[in-house]
Motif scaffolding. Sequence first.
Motif, mmCIF file in Angstrom:
data_model
loop_
_atom_site.group_PDB
_atom_site.id
_atom_site.type_symbol
_atom_site.label_atom_id
_atom_site.label_comp_id
_atom_site.label_asym_id
_atom_site.label_seq_id
_atom_site.Cartn_x
_atom_site.Cartn_y
_atom_site.Cartn_z
ATOM 1 N N UNK A 1 -30.468 16.312 49.055
ATOM 2 C CA UNK A 1 -31.086 16.460 47.739
ATOM 3 C C UNK A 1 -30.986 15.146 46.986
ATOM 4 N N UNK A 2 -32.077 14.750 46.355
ATOM 5 C CA UNK A 2 -32.200 13.454 45.691
ATOM 6 C C UNK A 2 -31.861 12.331 46.687
ATOM 7 N N UNK A 3 -32.220 12.545 47.942
ATOM 8 C CA UNK A 3 -32.006 11.572 49.026
ATOM 9 C C UNK A 3 -30.553 11.095 49.096
ATOM 10 N N UNK A 4 -29.626 12.046 48.919
ATOM 11 C CA UNK A 4 -28.213 11.685 48.808
ATOM 12 C C UNK A 4 -27.447 11.706 50.128
ATOM 13 N N UNK A 5 -28.095 12.065 51.246
ATOM 14 C CA UNK A 5 -27.340 12.198 52.495
ATOM 15 C C UNK A 5 -27.953 11.433 53.661
ATOM 16 N N UNK A 6 -28.561 10.344 53.368
ATOM 17 C CA UNK A 6 -29.171 9.551 54.421
ATOM 18 C C UNK A 6 -28.141 9.080 55.444
ATOM 19 N N UNK A 7 -26.915 8.871 54.996
ATOM 20 C CA UNK A 7 -25.894 8.339 55.887
ATOM 21 C C UNK A 7 -25.425 9.346 56.933
#
Length: 353
Positions: free
Chosen positions: A196-202
């Motif tokens: 969510x809100x591009x918070x877990x790309x890692x």
Amino acid sequence: MKHTLHATLLALTIGLAGVGSAAAADYALNPYTLAYDGAITRNAPGEVNIHPVTYPLDGIQIAANVYTPAHYDPAKKYPAVVVAHPNGGVKEQVAGLYAQRLAEQGYITIAADAAYQGASGGQPRSVDKPALRIEDIHGMADYITRYPGVDSARLGLLGICGGGGYSLAAAQTDKRFKAVATISMFNSGRVRRNGYVDSQLQTLQQRLQQASEARAQEAAGGEVQYTGDAKLTDAQIAKLPYDLYREGFAYYGKTHAHPNSTFRYTTSSLLDLMRFDATDQIALISQPLLMIAGSKADSLYMTEDAFAKATGTTDKELALLDGATHIETYWVPRYVDTAVGKLTTFYGRTLAQ
């Protein structure tokens, strides 16, 4: 622990509530188990009526509710609207609310539980794959366009939250839909992929590996793995970083809860979800497009992104509900009233005889 909690929260695709402020809508007190305020409690002559129906779709029985306008006459011709529910939601919640409100404006509407979800058939339970959700929307169109009194040339589509993203995908190729609208559109593929809100790309590759292992386990006859089974305390919910999740837990777990509604989905579904994007090929949408979202919604970035990419239609509008969060667009009377007003004007123009 922080990453684990965020991974669990990826299961959520919310619909609406406000912690501590939403009025309870007890499904158990409604004969149709509708979980929204102002819901129909009986069918009466001259009023909006509800008709529970079932129909087959690709070998699965789909459970749906059809709403007919006041003074409905099957010999007449009415415009119709297909309503697609949020991820984790069911037809008795916000999808039913908007379906009923549009029926009050003279439309025949349908809200169906997705295959493998709610009261619809399919095993294992809670499969959540984009292709299936998109097919559900085509299937609702199949059914409602043959319903007595429906003018198949005046068919609209409304997708809410995750159903909004899938509606954008369905409308790209299904030109039976003459007008397309979304409320609080949620791009399920982007969120499952990026967080969510591009918070877990890692953690993307790690989560893909987990989904792959879950698929292998299912194929070998092992236990079906699920994502989104978190049981959080009120204190934990209050500390969640996003309004969508805090208010979503309240809406789905307390104020508008329904026993068929669940946040969880099969972990193997992520193999399909994470390669999906609601904006892929969105320029194929040539129909009039209305996208509604709350001005304070932390999910607004997804509506804005999709709206900008929808270059295939020049008849499009982005309407913001001033002060609303994502979840509030699903139950707060003033926001629902404003949204219904926008939808009525939009469909009245685009589905005119």
